[in-house]
Each structure stands twice: as C-alpha cells, then as structure tokens.
Design an enzyme around this catalytic site. Structure first.
Site, PDB file in Angstrom:
ATOM      1  N   SER A 180      33.256  36.885  48.308  1.00 21.29           N
ATOM      2  CA  SER A 180      33.479  37.435  46.971  1.00 21.29           C
ATOM      3  C   SER A 180      33.120  36.403  45.921  1.00 21.29           C
ATOM      4  O   SER A 180      33.253  35.189  46.141  1.00 21.29           O
ATOM      5  CB  SER A 180      34.966  37.790  46.845  1.00 21.29           C
ATOM      6  OG  SER A 180      35.317  37.996  45.494  1.00 21.29           O
ATOM      7  N   TYR A 228      44.305  35.396  48.164  1.00 24.13           N
ATOM      8  CA  TYR A 228      43.186  36.228  48.613  1.00 24.13           C
ATOM      9  C   TYR A 228      41.878  35.437  48.525  1.00 24.13           C
ATOM     10  O   TYR A 228      41.103  35.369  49.482  1.00 24.13           O
ATOM     11  CB  TYR A 228      43.085  37.510  47.756  1.00 24.13           C
ATOM     12  CG  TYR A 228      41.750  38.209  47.905  1.00 24.13           C
ATOM     13  CD1 TYR A 228      41.432  38.897  49.074  1.00 24.13           C
ATOM     14  CD2 TYR A 228      40.782  38.150  46.895  1.00 24.13           C
ATOM     15  CE1 TYR A 228      40.192  39.515  49.227  1.00 24.13           C
ATOM     16  CE2 TYR A 228      39.551  38.764  47.038  1.00 24.13           C
ATOM     17  CZ  TYR A 228      39.257  39.444  48.200  1.00 24.13           C
ATOM     18  OH  TYR A 228      38.021  40.029  48.356  1.00 24.13           O
ATOM     19  N   LYS A 253      38.977  33.880  51.471  1.00 24.62           N
ATOM     20  CA  LYS A 253      37.511  34.007  51.475  1.00 24.62           C
ATOM     21  C   LYS A 253      36.865  32.637  51.573  1.00 24.62           C
ATOM     22  O   LYS A 253      35.919  32.435  52.343  1.00 24.62           O
ATOM     23  CB  LYS A 253      37.035  34.731  50.209  1.00 24.62           C
ATOM     24  CG  LYS A 253      37.441  36.193  50.145  1.00 24.62           C
ATOM     25  CD  LYS A 253      36.780  37.001  51.240  1.00 24.62           C
ATOM     26  CE  LYS A 253      37.276  38.435  51.292  1.00 24.62           C
ATOM     27  NZ  LYS A 253      36.865  39.147  52.505  1.00 24.62           N
TER      28      LYS A 253
HETATM   29  P1  NAD Z   1      38.775  48.382  52.047  1.00 27.83           P
HETATM   30  O1  NAD Z   1      40.207  48.022  52.058  1.00 27.83           O
HETATM   31  O2  NAD Z   1      38.384  49.718  51.547  1.00 27.83           O
HETATM   32  O3  NAD Z   1      38.163  48.184  53.503  1.00 27.83           O
HETATM   33  C1  NAD Z   1      38.634  47.214  54.407  1.00 27.83           C
HETATM   34  C2  NAD Z   1      38.835  47.877  55.762  1.00 27.83           C
HETATM   35  O4  NAD Z   1      39.309  46.916  56.702  1.00 27.83           O
HETATM   36  C3  NAD Z   1      39.874  49.003  55.717  1.00 27.83           C
HETATM   37  O5  NAD Z   1      39.337  50.167  56.325  1.00 27.83           O
HETATM   38  C4  NAD Z   1      41.043  48.461  56.530  1.00 27.83           C
HETATM   39  O6  NAD Z   1      41.748  49.481  57.193  1.00 27.83           O
HETATM   40  C5  NAD Z   1      40.334  47.488  57.472  1.00 27.83           C
HETATM   41  N1  NAD Z   1      41.173  46.385  57.956  1.00 27.83           N
HETATM   42  C6  NAD Z   1      41.930  45.528  57.219  1.00 27.83           C
HETATM   43  N2  NAD Z   1      42.569  44.666  58.023  1.00 27.83           N
HETATM   44  C7  NAD Z   1      42.202  44.972  59.295  1.00 27.83           C
HETATM   45  C8  NAD Z   1      42.525  44.429  60.562  1.00 27.83           C
HETATM   46  N3  NAD Z   1      43.392  43.432  60.709  1.00 27.83           N
HETATM   47  N4  NAD Z   1      41.947  44.975  61.668  1.00 27.83           N
HETATM   48  C9  NAD Z   1      41.090  46.014  61.557  1.00 27.83           C
HETATM   49  N5  NAD Z   1      40.754  46.570  60.381  1.00 27.83           N
HETATM   50  C10 NAD Z   1      41.307  46.056  59.254  1.00 27.83           C
HETATM   51  O7  NAD Z   1      38.026  47.228  51.222  1.00 27.83           O
HETATM   52  P2  NAD Z   1      36.521  47.162  50.711  1.00 27.83           P
HETATM   53  O8  NAD Z   1      36.542  47.264  49.242  1.00 27.83           O
HETATM   54  O9  NAD Z   1      35.663  48.072  51.498  1.00 27.83           O
HETATM   55  O10 NAD Z   1      36.198  45.642  51.061  1.00 27.83           O
HETATM   56  C11 NAD Z   1      35.545  45.274  52.266  1.00 27.83           C
HETATM   57  C12 NAD Z   1      35.464  43.754  52.336  1.00 27.83           C
HETATM   58  O11 NAD Z   1      34.764  43.271  51.193  1.00 27.83           O
HETATM   59  C13 NAD Z   1      36.826  43.058  52.322  1.00 27.83           C
HETATM   60  O12 NAD Z   1      36.762  41.946  53.179  1.00 27.83           O
HETATM   61  C14 NAD Z   1      36.971  42.606  50.888  1.00 27.83           C
HETATM   62  O13 NAD Z   1      37.795  41.482  50.759  1.00 27.83           O
HETATM   63  C15 NAD Z   1      35.535  42.290  50.523  1.00 27.83           C
HETATM   64  N6  NAD Z   1      35.296  42.360  49.083  1.00 27.83           N
HETATM   65  C16 NAD Z   1      35.599  43.506  48.401  1.00 27.83           C
HETATM   66  C17 NAD Z   1      35.411  43.567  47.027  1.00 27.83           C
HETATM   67  C18 NAD Z   1      35.777  44.814  46.253  1.00 27.83           C
HETATM   68  O14 NAD Z   1      35.915  44.720  45.038  1.00 27.83           O
HETATM   69  N7  NAD Z   1      35.925  45.964  46.868  1.00 27.83           N
HETATM   70  C19 NAD Z   1      34.867  42.466  46.345  1.00 27.83           C
HETATM   71  C20 NAD Z   1      34.536  41.321  47.075  1.00 27.83           C
HETATM   72  C21 NAD Z   1      34.754  41.279  48.451  1.00 27.83           C
HETATM   73  C1  UD1 Z   2      39.347  41.264  40.694  1.00 31.63           C
HETATM   74  C2  UD1 Z   2      40.037  40.139  41.422  1.00 31.63           C
HETATM   75  C3  UD1 Z   2      39.029  39.393  42.278  1.00 31.63           C
HETATM   76  C4  UD1 Z   2      38.329  40.360  43.217  1.00 31.63           C
HETATM   77  C5  UD1 Z   2      37.692  41.477  42.395  1.00 31.63           C
HETATM   78  C6  UD1 Z   2      37.035  42.514  43.238  1.00 31.63           C
HETATM   79  C7  UD1 Z   2      41.935  39.468  40.005  1.00 31.63           C
HETATM   80  C8  UD1 Z   2      42.488  38.406  39.118  1.00 31.63           C
HETATM   81  N1  UD1 Z   2      40.682  39.250  40.471  1.00 31.63           N
HETATM   82  O1  UD1 Z   2      38.353  40.699  39.903  1.00 31.63           O
HETATM   83  O2  UD1 Z   2      39.641  38.378  43.019  1.00 31.63           O
HETATM   84  O3  UD1 Z   2      37.344  39.690  43.966  1.00 31.63           O
HETATM   85  O4  UD1 Z   2      38.720  42.113  41.612  1.00 31.63           O
HETATM   86  O5  UD1 Z   2      37.975  43.229  43.976  1.00 31.63           O
HETATM   87  O6  UD1 Z   2      42.591  40.444  40.311  1.00 31.63           O
HETATM   88  N2  UD1 Z   2      40.702  45.108  33.454  1.00 31.63           N
HETATM   89  C9  UD1 Z   2      41.400  45.711  32.406  1.00 31.63           C
HETATM   90  N3  UD1 Z   2      42.328  46.667  32.716  1.00 31.63           N
HETATM   91  C10 UD1 Z   2      42.602  47.053  33.997  1.00 31.63           C
HETATM   92  C11 UD1 Z   2      41.885  46.432  35.058  1.00 31.63           C
HETATM   93  C12 UD1 Z   2      40.964  45.453  34.750  1.00 31.63           C
HETATM   94  O7  UD1 Z   2      41.167  45.398  31.251  1.00 31.63           O
HETATM   95  O8  UD1 Z   2      43.472  47.910  34.196  1.00 31.63           O
HETATM   96  C13 UD1 Z   2      39.670  44.110  33.121  1.00 31.63           C
HETATM   97  C14 UD1 Z   2      39.925  42.739  33.732  1.00 31.63           C
HETATM   98  O9  UD1 Z   2      40.694  41.954  32.859  1.00 31.63           O
HETATM   99  C15 UD1 Z   2      38.477  42.224  33.916  1.00 31.63           C
HETATM  100  C16 UD1 Z   2      37.676  43.488  34.206  1.00 31.63           C
HETATM  101  O10 UD1 Z   2      38.464  44.565  33.695  1.00 31.63           O
HETATM  102  O11 UD1 Z   2      38.010  41.671  32.715  1.00 31.63           O
HETATM  103  C17 UD1 Z   2      37.409  43.712  35.681  1.00 31.63           C
HETATM  104  O12 UD1 Z   2      38.645  43.656  36.382  1.00 31.63           O
HETATM  105  P1  UD1 Z   2      38.749  43.967  37.950  1.00 31.63           P
HETATM  106  O13 UD1 Z   2      38.085  45.256  38.270  1.00 31.63           O
HETATM  107  O14 UD1 Z   2      40.167  43.815  38.364  1.00 31.63           O
HETATM  108  O15 UD1 Z   2      37.850  42.836  38.649  1.00 31.63           O
HETATM  109  P2  UD1 Z   2      37.925  41.247  38.506  1.00 31.63           P
HETATM  110  O16 UD1 Z   2      38.932  40.806  37.543  1.00 31.63           O
HETATM  111  O17 UD1 Z   2      36.534  40.764  38.330  1.00 31.63           O
END
Ligand code: NAD
Ligand code: UD1
Length: 335
Positions: free
Chosen positions: A123, A147, A151
């Site tokens: 991330s 979290y 990562k």
């Molecule tokens: P998500 O929660 O929708 O998907 C994660 C999946 O992993 C889920 O289906 C959950 O059931 C499964 N899981 C969790 N722990 C497990 C375990 N111990 N064993 C087996 N399965 C397990 O999340 P996502 O948004 O699809 O994210 C996927 C990956 O990308 C994650 O590692 C997350 O940290 C990373 N990531 C997500 C974002 C985002 O904003 N969505 C941003 C940066 C990184």
């Molecule tokens: C958040 C996480 C980050 C994670 C990323 C993707 C935090 C501090 N950071 O990042 O670790 O990798 O999500 O899952 O939680 N905002 C509002 N109102 C809301 C929600 C968000 O104003 O109700 C604003 C936030 O202040 C930010 C932007 O929207 O400026 C995006 O927020 P968000 O979607 O939570 O993502 P990140 O903060 O980038």
C-alpha cells in the site's frame, strides 16, 4: 495454476476476472472473514465459468498445504489480509497475527512445494507522510499505524526471502486508493459497517444511507484545503496483477512498483465528480482533520509503465459511474 489468497474480497474478485480474461487458470483461497461466497458466485456469472475455491485460513499450515496438494500451484497473488486502519490501532495483535503470521505460513508452504513466484498487495501507506509528490518507489518508508507496519514488515520479509533464495520472483505492488467496480454493477466494495474510506462513504451517502459526508479537514495545503489522493479504478488495478504475472518469470530481484494513476483529486473534487456521475446530491459538512491523515498522496506511475508495461486507463468519471452502478444496484452490498 495461480493461487489467489483473499480472492473473494474487493480487489481479489476483480482480479479473478482479469486473470480469466488473460487465460490464467486460478484458484481462490479465502477464509471469508471479510467477504462472502456471493462475490465469487457473481464473478462466475461474469466469466461464465466455475471458480476453484478452497476455504481456509492462511495462518493454518494444514489449510495451505491442502490447497497445494489439491492443485499444482506455480505462483501466488497474495491479497489475504485485514485492512482497517482504525481497527489495527485498537487490535494490533490481531493485525500482526493475521497479516504477518499468515504471510509467514504462506511463504513456508510455498517453499515446501517449491512455488517461488509471488505478487504481494502492499500500500502507498508505506510512504508515511511523503516529503514531496508525486511519490516514487525509492522514497523513504515509514508508517503511522499497525496496519501500515504489517505492510512494511511483509515487504522486508519478502526482501529477506529473496536474499536467502534468489530463485524467488517477487513483485510488491503498492496500491494507491482503489475505487470503482466492475462495469456490470454486480461486484464491488462491500465494507462492513460504516465505511472508513471516502468513496464508499460518498456512494452510501448518495444512496441515502448517511445524512452527510464529514470532510476531514479543509485547511490542508492543497487546491481547496481538503485531502488529495490518487484514486485508481479497481479494474485497472486488477490488470496490474495480470501484467505482474506475465513479467514475473523474467524478473531478477524483487520488483517494487506503485499502482496509481499519477493524478491527485481532493475530497471536494471527488464529491463533485460523484454528484455528476450519479445525478444525486452528496451533502457534506466540514469536520476536524482525521488523526494520521496526510495532505496529499499521489503516485509517480512511470516505473509501472516501464517495467510492467502497465498504466491506468480509466478516468475519474468512470470510477464514479461504476461505483454508483454497484452501490445503487446493491444498496446493502452482497446482503
Ligand atoms: P478485502 O477485505 O475485500 O479482501 C481481503 C480478503 O482476504 C477477504 O476476502 C478476506 O476474507 C480474506 N482474508 C483476510 N484474512 C484472511 C486469512 N487469514 N486467511 C484467508 N483469507 C483471509 O480487501 P481488499 O480491499 O480486496 O484488499 C486486498 C489486499 O490489498 C489487502 O491485503 C489490503 O491490505 C491491500 N490493500 C487494499 C487497499 C484498499 O484500499 N482496498 C489499499 C492498499 C492495499
Ligand atoms: C486510508 C488509510 C490507508 C489505506 C487507504 C486505503 C487512514 C489514516 N489511512 O487512506 O492506510 O492504505 O485508506 O485503504 O485511514 N475522507 C473524508 N471523509 C471520510 C473519509 C475520508 O474527508 O469520511 C478524506 C480523508 O481525510 C482523505 C481522503 O478522504 O483525505 C481519502 O480517505 P480514505 O479513503 O480513507 O483513504 P486514505 O486516507 O488515503
């Protein structure tokens, strides 16, 4: 065969479609702790094919070995993990156990079965508060919550694994802010409870589930004072994993790549774009800054283009239209 851990989740389910389209055979491994089988059922409808699924926990060696016994797995895309920043502050041990311990078990079993190719979901949070933008892959790393630390630690673990055994082929993908949904409107992001992230909160406000959006701070040093992020369509993001797998065999070393668009949008720009795409009003109120938030975060996407031949193709209006189609067709997510 590609093992997709966490493949029933938001990004994983979209990646299943991209893998299918690119001709990869894959199996999903998930314990469904933050997803349901409904997402995979809907993916099956989209790709018109049954998905191989093993229910299990990445922390269980037996569960993982079962998957490797059942199928000849030659590479892994590792999505499985917990991702709620706030919860990770309350329950750090749960996050270290699930994300780090889970990855250790996965890597041990991969070694046992001589499977040495892995694409990992990292991330942009690992850049902490960047000294400047756009963010390049060689910027200093830091993090502000458990979290993010999971990562960063997993990235370091993967680098150590490669140092010890250079047969490993490792791609670390640092996602910026994934949003949007498959254009069918049948799969998308389905957060538990009140969303923490901006896009699902906006979408749920537009559909009437919340009275208004709280905008966390309007006094940042940005175009309109609200936070700026690099929102990337989840379908583009999914394609980044396919490109990674296509290149992984020719890799030497650990490849660490930003997946972002290179464009930053403010919270108020996101609200305006969503209103335009949905035709709905999104009421908002300015609220105090959220702890741990930074002013601006967006990628330099040049390296992804150079080494993966990948760049984002979908613009902000498509991200909002697709989010809206998913949200309005499924106001209660998969339930
Ligand atoms: P998500 O929660 O929708 O998907 C994660 C999946 O992993 C889920 O289906 C959950 O059931 C499964 N899981 C969790 N722990 C497990 C375990 N111990 N064993 C087996 N399965 C397990 O999340 P996502 O948004 O699809 O994210 C996927 C990956 O990308 C994650 O590692 C997350 O940290 C990373 N990531 C997500 C974002 C985002 O904003 N969505 C941003 C940066 C990184
Ligand atoms: C958040 C996480 C980050 C994670 C990323 C993707 C935090 C501090 N950071 O990042 O670790 O990798 O999500 O899952 O939680 N905002 C509002 N109102 C809301 C929600 C968000 O104003 O109700 C604003 C936030 O202040 C930010 C932007 O929207 O400026 C995006 O927020 P968000 O979607 O939570 O993502 P990140 O903060 O980038």
């Amino acid at each position: 065969m590609v093992l997709v851990t966490g493949g029933a989740g938001y990004i994983g389910s979209h990646t299943c479609i991209a893998l299918h389209q690119a001709g990869f055979d894959f199996l999903v491994f998930d314990n469904l702790c933050n997803s349901s089988l409904e997402s995979l059922k809907r993916v099956e409808k989209i790709i018109n094919k049954k998905i191989k699924f093993v229910e299990g926990d990445i922390r269980s060696k037996e569960n993982m070995q079962k998957a490797f016994e059942m199928y000849e797995i030659d590479s892994v895309i590792h999505f499985a993990g917990l991702k709620a920043v706030g919860e990770s502050v309350e329950l750090p041990l749960k996050y270290y156990d699930n994300n780090i311990n889970g990855t250790l078990v996965l890597l041990e079993v991969m070694q046992e079965y001589n499977c040495k190719k892995i694409v990992f979901s990292s991330s942009a949070t690992v850049y902490g508060d960047p000294h400047t933008t756009p963010i390049k892959e060689d910027f200093p790393l830091s993090c502000t919550n458990p979290y993010g630390r999971t990562k960063l630690f997993i990235e370091e673990i993967l680098r150590d694994v490669y140092r010890a055994d250079s047969d490993f082929k490792i791609v670390i993908l640092r996602y910026f802010n994934p949003v949007g949904a498959h254009q069918s409107g049948t799969i998308g992001e389905d957060p538990n409870g009140k969303p923490n992230n901006l896009m699902p909160f906006i979408a749920q406000t537009a559909v009437g589930k919340h009275e208004f959006l709280s905008v966390f701070g309007d006094d940042y040093d940005t175009i309109d004072g609200t936070g700026v992020r690099d929102y990337i369509h989840v379908v583009d993001l999914a394609q980044g994993h396919v490109n990674s797998l296509q290149k992984i065999s020719s890799l030497d070393g650990v490849l660490t790549v930003n997946l972002g668009t290179g464009n930053g949008y403010s919270v108020l720009e996101m609200v305006a774009a969503f209103e335009k795409a949905s035709g709905k009003k999104v009421a908002y109120k300015i609220a105090p800054r959220r702890e741990g938030d930074i002013a601006a975060c967006f990628a330099d996407p040049a390296y992804a283009k150079e080494v993966l031949g990948w760049s984002a193709t979908k613009e902000l209006n498509e991200m909002c239209e697709d989010s809206w189609r998913w949200q309005s067709n499924n106001p209660n997510g998969y339930n």
